[in-house]
Design a protein around this motif. Structure first.
Motif, PDB file in Angstrom:
ATOM      1  N   ALA A 262       0.837  -1.208   0.000  1.00  0.00           N
ATOM      2  CA  ALA A 262       0.000   0.000   0.000  1.00  0.00           C
ATOM      3  C   ALA A 262       0.869   1.254   0.000  1.00  0.00           C
ATOM      4  O   ALA A 262       0.568   2.239  -0.700  1.00  0.00           O
ATOM      5  CB  ALA A 262      -0.932  -0.002   1.209  1.00  0.00           C
ATOM      6  N   GLU A 263       1.939   1.238   0.762  1.00  0.00           N
ATOM      7  CA  GLU A 263       2.846   2.382   0.806  1.00  0.00           C
ATOM      8  C   GLU A 263       3.510   2.593  -0.554  1.00  0.00           C
ATOM      9  O   GLU A 263       3.621   3.728  -1.035  1.00  0.00           O
ATOM     10  CB  GLU A 263       3.911   2.165   1.881  1.00  0.00           C
ATOM     11  CG  GLU A 263       4.855   3.336   2.041  1.00  0.00           C
ATOM     12  CD  GLU A 263       5.873   3.112   3.144  1.00  0.00           C
ATOM     13  OE1 GLU A 263       7.005   3.566   2.970  1.00  0.00           O
ATOM     14  OE2 GLU A 263       5.534   2.466   4.163  1.00  0.00           O
ATOM     15  N   ALA A 264       3.942   1.514  -1.174  1.00  0.00           N
ATOM     16  CA  ALA A 264       4.587   1.628  -2.486  1.00  0.00           C
ATOM     17  C   ALA A 264       3.609   2.174  -3.529  1.00  0.00           C
ATOM     18  O   ALA A 264       3.982   2.999  -4.363  1.00  0.00           O
ATOM     19  CB  ALA A 264       5.135   0.273  -2.920  1.00  0.00           C
ATOM     20  N   VAL A 265       2.360   1.728  -3.466  1.00  0.00           N
ATOM     21  CA  VAL A 265       1.339   2.227  -4.389  1.00  0.00           C
ATOM     22  C   VAL A 265       1.087   3.706  -4.135  1.00  0.00           C
ATOM     23  O   VAL A 265       1.051   4.507  -5.073  1.00  0.00           O
ATOM     24  CB  VAL A 265       0.039   1.403  -4.266  1.00  0.00           C
ATOM     25  CG1 VAL A 265      -1.104   2.068  -5.010  1.00  0.00           C
ATOM     26  CG2 VAL A 265       0.264  -0.021  -4.776  1.00  0.00           C
ATOM     27  N   ALA A 266       0.911   4.078  -2.879  1.00  0.00           N
ATOM     28  CA  ALA A 266       0.634   5.475  -2.547  1.00  0.00           C
ATOM     29  C   ALA A 266       1.759   6.401  -2.992  1.00  0.00           C
ATOM     30  O   ALA A 266       1.519   7.513  -3.461  1.00  0.00           O
ATOM     31  CB  ALA A 266       0.393   5.618  -1.046  1.00  0.00           C
ATOM     32  N   GLU A 267       2.987   5.930  -2.860  1.00  0.00           N
ATOM     33  CA  GLU A 267       4.145   6.750  -3.218  1.00  0.00           C
ATOM     34  C   GLU A 267       4.607   6.527  -4.659  1.00  0.00           C
ATOM     35  O   GLU A 267       5.562   7.157  -5.099  1.00  0.00           O
ATOM     36  CB  GLU A 267       5.301   6.458  -2.252  1.00  0.00           C
ATOM     37  CG  GLU A 267       4.981   6.895  -0.841  1.00  0.00           C
ATOM     38  CD  GLU A 267       6.095   6.575   0.144  1.00  0.00           C
ATOM     39  OE1 GLU A 267       7.209   6.183  -0.299  1.00  0.00           O
ATOM     40  OE2 GLU A 267       5.849   6.733   1.347  1.00  0.00           O
ATOM     41  N   LYS A 268       3.919   5.620  -5.361  1.00  0.00           N
ATOM     42  CA  LYS A 268       4.292   5.261  -6.731  1.00  0.00           C
ATOM     43  C   LYS A 268       5.784   4.948  -6.809  1.00  0.00           C
ATOM     44  O   LYS A 268       6.506   5.451  -7.660  1.00  0.00           O
ATOM     45  CB  LYS A 268       3.893   6.358  -7.715  1.00  0.00           C
ATOM     46  CG  LYS A 268       2.399   6.512  -7.819  1.00  0.00           C
ATOM     47  CD  LYS A 268       2.008   7.498  -8.862  1.00  0.00           C
ATOM     48  CE  LYS A 268       0.481   7.522  -8.932  1.00  0.00           C
ATOM     49  NZ  LYS A 268       0.006   8.535  -9.828  1.00  0.00           N
ATOM     50  N   GLU A 269       6.197   4.088  -5.911  1.00  0.00           N
ATOM     51  CA  GLU A 269       7.592   3.691  -5.793  1.00  0.00           C
ATOM     52  C   GLU A 269       7.778   2.335  -6.459  1.00  0.00           C
ATOM     53  O   GLU A 269       7.422   1.301  -5.905  1.00  0.00           O
ATOM     54  CB  GLU A 269       8.001   3.632  -4.317  1.00  0.00           C
ATOM     55  CG  GLU A 269       9.395   3.156  -4.068  1.00  0.00           C
ATOM     56  CD  GLU A 269      10.456   4.015  -4.743  1.00  0.00           C
ATOM     57  OE1 GLU A 269      11.378   3.432  -5.320  1.00  0.00           O
ATOM     58  OE2 GLU A 269      10.342   5.258  -4.686  1.00  0.00           O
ATOM     59  N   GLU A 270       8.341   2.352  -7.665  1.00  0.00           N
ATOM     60  CA  GLU A 270       8.494   1.137  -8.462  1.00  0.00           C
ATOM     61  C   GLU A 270       9.264   0.046  -7.728  1.00  0.00           C
ATOM     62  O   GLU A 270       8.820  -1.102  -7.664  1.00  0.00           O
ATOM     63  CB  GLU A 270       9.199   1.465  -9.774  1.00  0.00           C
ATOM     64  CG  GLU A 270       9.416   0.269 -10.652  1.00  0.00           C
ATOM     65  CD  GLU A 270      10.183   0.619 -11.909  1.00  0.00           C
ATOM     66  OE1 GLU A 270      10.711  -0.322 -12.514  1.00  0.00           O
ATOM     67  OE2 GLU A 270      10.253   1.794 -12.272  1.00  0.00           O
ATOM     68  N   SER A 271      10.414   0.371  -7.162  1.00  0.00           N
ATOM     69  CA  SER A 271      11.194  -0.651  -6.465  1.00  0.00           C
ATOM     70  C   SER A 271      10.472  -1.120  -5.208  1.00  0.00           C
ATOM     71  O   SER A 271      10.611  -2.269  -4.803  1.00  0.00           O
ATOM     72  CB  SER A 271      12.596  -0.148  -6.131  1.00  0.00           C
ATOM     73  OG  SER A 271      12.531   0.954  -5.242  1.00  0.00           O
ATOM     74  N   GLY A 272       9.673  -0.257  -4.609  1.00  0.00           N
ATOM     75  CA  GLY A 272       8.891  -0.641  -3.442  1.00  0.00           C
ATOM     76  C   GLY A 272       7.850  -1.691  -3.773  1.00  0.00           C
ATOM     77  O   GLY A 272       7.584  -2.591  -2.973  1.00  0.00           O
ATOM     78  N   VAL A 273       7.252  -1.596  -4.959  1.00  0.00           N
ATOM     79  CA  VAL A 273       6.279  -2.609  -5.394  1.00  0.00           C
ATOM     80  C   VAL A 273       6.972  -3.953  -5.518  1.00  0.00           C
ATOM     81  O   VAL A 273       6.489  -4.966  -5.004  1.00  0.00           O
ATOM     82  CB  VAL A 273       5.613  -2.213  -6.733  1.00  0.00           C
ATOM     83  CG1 VAL A 273       4.791  -3.372  -7.299  1.00  0.00           C
ATOM     84  CG2 VAL A 273       4.745  -0.989  -6.557  1.00  0.00           C
ATOM     85  N   ASP A 274       8.108  -3.955  -6.183  1.00  0.00           N
ATOM     86  CA  ASP A 274       8.856  -5.196  -6.367  1.00  0.00           C
ATOM     87  C   ASP A 274       9.204  -5.835  -5.030  1.00  0.00           C
ATOM     88  O   ASP A 274       8.975  -7.029  -4.812  1.00  0.00           O
ATOM     89  CB  ASP A 274      10.124  -4.904  -7.171  1.00  0.00           C
ATOM     90  CG  ASP A 274      10.916  -6.147  -7.503  1.00  0.00           C
ATOM     91  OD1 ASP A 274      10.306  -7.149  -7.915  1.00  0.00           O
ATOM     92  OD2 ASP A 274      12.145  -6.105  -7.346  1.00  0.00           O
ATOM     93  N   LEU A 275       9.696  -5.047  -4.115  1.00  0.00           N
ATOM     94  CA  LEU A 275      10.101  -5.574  -2.812  1.00  0.00           C
ATOM     95  C   LEU A 275       8.900  -6.001  -1.969  1.00  0.00           C
ATOM     96  O   LEU A 275       8.933  -7.039  -1.312  1.00  0.00           O
ATOM     97  CB  LEU A 275      10.939  -4.544  -2.075  1.00  0.00           C
ATOM     98  CG  LEU A 275      12.245  -4.167  -2.784  1.00  0.00           C
ATOM     99  CD1 LEU A 275      12.937  -3.028  -2.054  1.00  0.00           C
ATOM    100  CD2 LEU A 275      13.164  -5.355  -2.926  1.00  0.00           C
ATOM    101  N   ALA A 276       7.848  -5.213  -2.018  1.00  0.00           N
ATOM    102  CA  ALA A 276       6.643  -5.574  -1.267  1.00  0.00           C
ATOM    103  C   ALA A 276       6.039  -6.872  -1.801  1.00  0.00           C
ATOM    104  O   ALA A 276       5.531  -7.690  -1.023  1.00  0.00           O
ATOM    105  CB  ALA A 276       5.627  -4.438  -1.326  1.00  0.00           C
ATOM    106  N   LEU A 277       6.102  -7.070  -3.111  1.00  0.00           N
ATOM    107  CA  LEU A 277       5.582  -8.314  -3.677  1.00  0.00           C
ATOM    108  C   LEU A 277       6.397  -9.521  -3.217  1.00  0.00           C
ATOM    109  O   LEU A 277       5.846 -10.617  -3.065  1.00  0.00           O
ATOM    110  CB  LEU A 277       5.541  -8.244  -5.208  1.00  0.00           C
ATOM    111  CG  LEU A 277       4.451  -7.348  -5.786  1.00  0.00           C
ATOM    112  CD1 LEU A 277       4.606  -7.237  -7.294  1.00  0.00           C
ATOM    113  CD2 LEU A 277       3.060  -7.837  -5.413  1.00  0.00           C
ATOM    114  N   ILE A 278       7.685  -9.322  -2.961  1.00  0.00           N
ATOM    115  CA  ILE A 278       8.500 -10.407  -2.402  1.00  0.00           C
ATOM    116  C   ILE A 278       7.979 -10.775  -1.012  1.00  0.00           C
ATOM    117  O   ILE A 278       7.806 -11.953  -0.687  1.00  0.00           O
ATOM    118  CB  ILE A 278       9.987 -10.009  -2.344  1.00  0.00           C
ATOM    119  CG1 ILE A 278      10.553  -9.888  -3.757  1.00  0.00           C
ATOM    120  CG2 ILE A 278      10.790 -11.016  -1.523  1.00  0.00           C
ATOM    121  CD1 ILE A 278      11.923  -9.250  -3.822  1.00  0.00           C
TER     122      ILE A 278
END
Length: 166
Positions: free
Chosen positions: A37-53
């Motif tokens: 949710a944080e990665a989506v809110a911040e539109k942080e591409e690497s955050g999405v990848d890491l959160a999906l892990i």
């Protein structure tokens, strides 16, 4: 929740408990959902990848479904194939629109992919969803100008028909 400073495996060696300890939590599902949710809110591409892990280790696609719906059409990240695969695991009629969209849209980072792997995964996922919604989406693909999509959709429709007769 704090953002991931590094890949969870960098410090944990892949040990789920070490990841939970690192984030000082006992709830991996909530951790994954929160990081995503944080990665989506911040539109942080690497955050999405890491959160999906993290989500892959602790959560199910159902646990993060609203976030997957938000990520599926978003052009700011590069995890579309993972998102489509997760939506496909749900085998739910409410994912049909998002999956169909993935057959029609080519994200900029996949513009080179003449094999249309994203669309192929979406078509495969549509083929596994029971009900008329998925059948209708696959049928619409029979008229697609891309011959490979037409063929893949026809294959899935035949597979569905064969399953009904056996």
């Amino acid at each position: 929740m704090t953002s991931l400073p590094c890949r969870p495996r960098d410090r944990s060696g892949g040990d789920p408990q070490a990841v939970l300890d690192y984030f000082q939590t006992t709830d991996g599902v909530a951790l994954g959902r929160s990081l995503l949710a944080e990665a989506v809110a911040e539109k942080e591409e690497s955050g999405v990848d890491l959160a999906l892990i993290v989500c892959a280790r602790f959560a199910t696609a159902a646990d993060i479904k609203p976030l997957l719906f938000e990520l599926a059409p978003a052009g700011w990240h590069h995890d579309h194939e993972s998102i489509v695969s997760l939506l496909g695991k749900l085998k739910s009629p409410d994912t049909v629109d998002a999956l169909y969209h993935a057959t029609q849209w080519i994200p900029e980072h996949l513009d080179y992919d003449e094999s249309r792997a994203l669309a192929g995964k979406a078509i495969w996922a549509l083929g596994a969803i029971p009900g008329p919604e998925a059948t209708a989406a696959l049928t619409r693909l029979l008229d697609d100008k891309d011959e490979s999509l037409h063929e893949r959709a026809a294959r899935q429709l035949r597979r569905r028909a064969d399953a009904l007769t056996t």
